[in-house]
Design a protein around this motif. Sequence first.
Motif, mmCIF file in Angstrom:
data_model
loop_
_atom_site.group_PDB
_atom_site.id
_atom_site.type_symbol
_atom_site.label_atom_id
_atom_site.label_comp_id
_atom_site.label_asym_id
_atom_site.label_seq_id
_atom_site.Cartn_x
_atom_site.Cartn_y
_atom_site.Cartn_z
ATOM 1 N N MET B 1 0.845 -1.191 0.000
ATOM 2 C CA MET B 1 0.000 0.000 0.000
ATOM 3 C C MET B 1 0.878 1.237 0.000
ATOM 4 N N ILE B 43 -4.584 16.770 -1.739
ATOM 5 C CA ILE B 43 -5.412 15.562 -1.661
ATOM 6 C C ILE B 43 -4.539 14.423 -1.154
ATOM 7 N N THR B 44 -5.005 13.738 -0.126
ATOM 8 C CA THR B 44 -4.265 12.574 0.358
ATOM 9 C C THR B 44 -5.119 11.329 0.133
ATOM 10 N N LEU B 45 -4.459 10.250 -0.228
ATOM 11 C CA LEU B 45 -5.183 8.997 -0.407
ATOM 12 C C LEU B 45 -4.240 7.829 -0.186
ATOM 13 N N GLU B 46 -4.824 6.665 -0.067
ATOM 14 C CA GLU B 46 -4.039 5.445 0.025
ATOM 15 C C GLU B 46 -4.400 4.586 -1.170
ATOM 16 N N VAL B 47 -3.385 3.968 -1.743
ATOM 17 C CA VAL B 47 -3.603 3.154 -2.933
ATOM 18 C C VAL B 47 -3.028 1.768 -2.668
ATOM 19 N N ASP B 48 -3.854 0.747 -2.867
ATOM 20 C CA ASP B 48 -3.382 -0.622 -2.694
ATOM 21 C C ASP B 48 -2.443 -0.990 -3.834
ATOM 22 N N ASP B 58 -1.059 4.924 -12.065
ATOM 23 C CA ASP B 58 -2.467 5.023 -11.690
ATOM 24 C C ASP B 58 -2.788 6.410 -11.140
ATOM 25 N N ARG B 87 -6.592 0.340 9.717
ATOM 26 C CA ARG B 87 -6.983 1.749 9.569
ATOM 27 C C ARG B 87 -7.277 2.352 10.929
#
Lengths: 90, 90
Positions: B1, B43-48, B58, B87
């Motif tokens: 991740m 913008i913050t996100l988590e990507v598998d 991506d 999480r």
Amino acid sequence: MYRVSVYVTPKAGVVDPQGAVVERALPALGHSGAHDIRVGRYITLEVDGSDAEKVKADVDDMCRRLLANPIIEDYRFDIDAAEAAPREGA
Amino acid sequence: MYRVSVYVTPKAGVVDPQGAVVERALPALGHSGAHDIRVGRYITLEVDGSDAEKVKADVDDMCRRLLANPIIEDYRFDIDAAEAAPREGA
């Protein structure tokens, strides 16, 4: 003169409608592995002055009073000494 | 991740109404030394995934198609490998 970058993010636990919209939209674009999306603001500015401590105090005051809503948002910022170069033409 | 931070900024030369409003408001709060204010998104996100190159590709696609408007905005992003920790509770 200092270049300042301010990062404003929704506090943990505060509903983030923009992030929720992005999270719902991404699978339709083929990106199903993205989650925990939070949308905040990224503000850049230049601040005149030569005293880094004073600039930090000023920027903190700007954040608390105008750039962020401390009830629902967190903020942090970086400051970076910059030469007072001629401004770039737009 | 991977933990991803995306920075979206108005392109140089594009009118930034939010930045202009902030710039006009700051002197009334006693901050007259701030200028060149630009308001963008953070913008913050988590990507598998485990392949950094694929995650970068991506995220670049997400930016071009949803997170930024490439006509009037620039974007850049950082990715950072993260353990798939449980999480945090909100």
